[in-house]
Design an enzyme around this catalytic site. Structure first.
Site, PDB file in Angstrom:
ATOM      1  N   TYR A 239      -4.685   6.250   1.205  1.00  0.00           N
ATOM      2  CA  TYR A 239      -3.705   5.322   0.654  1.00  0.00           C
ATOM      3  C   TYR A 239      -4.378   4.421  -0.372  1.00  0.00           C
ATOM      4  O   TYR A 239      -5.584   4.216  -0.349  1.00  0.00           O
ATOM      5  CB  TYR A 239      -3.017   4.499   1.753  1.00  0.00           C
TER       6      TYR A 239
ATOM      7  N   GLU B  20       0.824  -1.205   0.000  1.00  0.00           N
ATOM      8  CA  GLU B  20       0.000   0.000   0.000  1.00  0.00           C
ATOM      9  C   GLU B  20       0.858   1.255   0.000  1.00  0.00           C
ATOM     10  O   GLU B  20       1.911   1.285   0.644  1.00  0.00           O
ATOM     11  CB  GLU B  20      -0.913  -0.001   1.241  1.00  0.00           C
TER      12      GLU B  20
END
Length: 157
Positions: free
Chosen positions: A87, A73
């Protein structure tokens, strides 16, 4: 096919937003707080800054029996003043595609307590119902916030 969009909220009464925000922006160490995340560490960039990329692993979503779930991520937005971060998931083995998530820590009245909001947008996940995914987010956020509050009560800032 329409994307799945969801938002869950958790209220904290024993900690304010300014105490909780640092836990979330510590992007490379989220395993300390999220109950089913056993591993989380930085693989690129600077912790808490846009572009910082982390690897996470645990048992948060079912795959094949006893298979560890993992994801990579990247932090794509940070607003310290508004205590908000977003994110995206770059890669994973849980079927998420085109995933974006935002976490906001919202001040309570008179700076007492706070609310944490966690929203997501993702393409539908094969083998998973939207309601089950939303429930997992709510449970995970509630447990995370409880763990953060407990840590602050044991070691006040």
């Amino acid at each position: 096919m329409a994307k799945w969009e969801g938002k869950v909220r958790s209220s904290l009464t024993k900690a304010n937003a300014h105490q909780i925000w640092p836990f979330f922006i510590d992007f490379f160490n989220f395993h300390k707080w999220f109950p089913t995340l056993s591993t989380c560490y930085g693989v690129h960039g600077t912790n808490g800054q846009v572009g910082g990329t982390r690897y996470c692993a645990g048992f948060s979503l079912p795959n094949e029996a006893d298979q560890v779930s993992w994801s990579k991520e990247r932090l794509v937005a940070v607003d310290h003043e508004k205590m908000s971060m977003s994110y995206e998931m770059l890669d994973c083995n849980v079927g998420f595609d085109s995933y974006l998530s935002t976490i906001k820590v919202v001040c309570g009245d008179d700076d007492e307590g706070c609310v944490v909001e966690w929203s997501f947008v993702v393409n539908p996940v094969e083998g998973l119902r939207y309601e089950d995914l939303l429930h997992k987010y709510q449970t995970g956020l509630d447990q995370t916030c409880n763990k953060m509050e407990d840590a602050l009560l044991q070691n006040p800032i």
